[in-house]
Design a protein around this motif. Sequence first.
Motif, mmCIF file in Angstrom:
data_model
loop_
_atom_site.group_PDB
_atom_site.id
_atom_site.type_symbol
_atom_site.label_atom_id
_atom_site.label_comp_id
_atom_site.label_asym_id
_atom_site.label_seq_id
_atom_site.Cartn_x
_atom_site.Cartn_y
_atom_site.Cartn_z
ATOM 1 N N VAL A 46 81.332 0.352 35.329
ATOM 2 C CA VAL A 46 79.879 0.244 35.166
ATOM 3 C C VAL A 46 79.120 1.265 36.017
ATOM 4 N N LYS A 47 79.786 1.872 36.989
ATOM 5 C CA LYS A 47 79.109 2.882 37.826
ATOM 6 C C LYS A 47 78.595 4.038 36.988
ATOM 7 N N ASN A 48 79.248 4.293 35.870
ATOM 8 C CA ASN A 48 78.863 5.402 34.992
ATOM 9 C C ASN A 48 77.834 4.994 33.941
ATOM 10 N N LEU A 49 77.424 3.724 33.956
ATOM 11 C CA LEU A 49 76.487 3.238 32.948
ATOM 12 C C LEU A 49 75.099 3.013 33.539
ATOM 13 N N SER A 50 74.082 3.335 32.764
ATOM 14 C CA SER A 50 72.714 2.991 33.163
ATOM 15 C C SER A 50 72.551 1.481 33.026
ATOM 16 N N GLU A 51 71.512 0.926 33.658
ATOM 17 C CA GLU A 51 71.238 -0.506 33.522
ATOM 18 C C GLU A 51 71.065 -0.876 32.053
ATOM 19 N N GLU A 52 70.337 -0.045 31.321
ATOM 20 C CA GLU A 52 70.066 -0.336 29.912
ATOM 21 C C GLU A 52 71.349 -0.328 29.090
ATOM 22 N N ARG A 53 72.219 0.636 29.355
ATOM 23 C CA ARG A 53 73.488 0.720 28.626
ATOM 24 C C ARG A 53 74.396 -0.472 28.971
ATOM 25 N N GLN A 54 74.381 -0.885 30.244
ATOM 26 C CA GLN A 54 75.180 -2.044 30.638
ATOM 27 C C GLN A 54 74.677 -3.297 29.930
ATOM 28 N N LYS A 55 73.347 -3.476 29.878
ATOM 29 C CA LYS A 55 72.784 -4.631 29.164
ATOM 30 C C LYS A 55 73.168 -4.592 27.681
ATOM 31 N N GLN A 56 73.136 -3.396 27.105
ATOM 32 C CA GLN A 56 73.469 -3.255 25.692
ATOM 33 C C GLN A 56 74.929 -3.636 25.432
ATOM 34 N N GLY A 79 74.189 -10.825 32.561
ATOM 35 C CA GLY A 79 74.738 -10.020 33.636
ATOM 36 C C GLY A 79 73.689 -9.746 34.710
ATOM 37 N N PRO A 80 74.004 -8.859 35.639
ATOM 38 C CA PRO A 80 73.111 -8.618 36.774
ATOM 39 C C PRO A 80 71.738 -8.041 36.397
ATOM 40 N N TYR A 81 71.635 -7.419 35.237
ATOM 41 C CA TYR A 81 70.358 -6.821 34.829
ATOM 42 C C TYR A 81 69.665 -7.595 33.714
#
Length: 157
Positions: A44-54, A106-108
Motif C-alpha cells: 500500500v506504500k505505493n498507492l494513493s489514499e484514493e487508489r487504496q480505497k478503490q 479501511g484506514p481511509y
Amino acid sequence: MQIKLLAIGKTDHQQLQMLIDDYQKRLGFYIKFDFEIIPDLKKVKNLSEERQKQKEGELILAKLNNTDVLILLDENGQHYDSVGFSEYLQKHMNSGIKQLVFVIGGPYGFSQDVYDKANGKIALSKMTFSHQMIRLFMIEQLYRAFTILRNEPYHHR
C-alpha cells in the motif's frame, strides 16, 4: 434474516480477538451471524489514499449478494443509542430481507462505489476508534440489541 460484518484486515491483538470471539459466540444464539475479514492490501506504500480505497472497495463489493442490504460504519452516519439501534435492527428483520451487511472500511474509509451501493450509514460514536476496536464494539452492540429485543437483563434501562 442473517447479519454479516465485513472488515478490512485481521485483528492483531489476541485479547481483543478473544473478546470478539466471545461476543460472536453469544450473538449466534440469536441470529445467524458471519464475521468476515477481507485481507489487507499488499504494497500500500505505493498507492494513493484514493487508489487504496478503490481497491478495498472492489474487495468489499465482491463479497455482496444482489439482495444484501449494505450499511456502512461511517463517522458521518446516523447515531443511535442502544435501544434505538435494537429498533433499527427489528425494522430490518420485519422487512423480510435475507442479509444485512455492516462494513468496517479501511484506514481511509470507503470508495465512492461503496458509498453508491450502500443502503445506509451508521456512526457508533462521534469519537474516532481504531479499526481493531470497532469490530468488538459493533459485535457487542449487535449482541446488546438482541438482548434488548428479548427483554433480557444484559442491557440495564
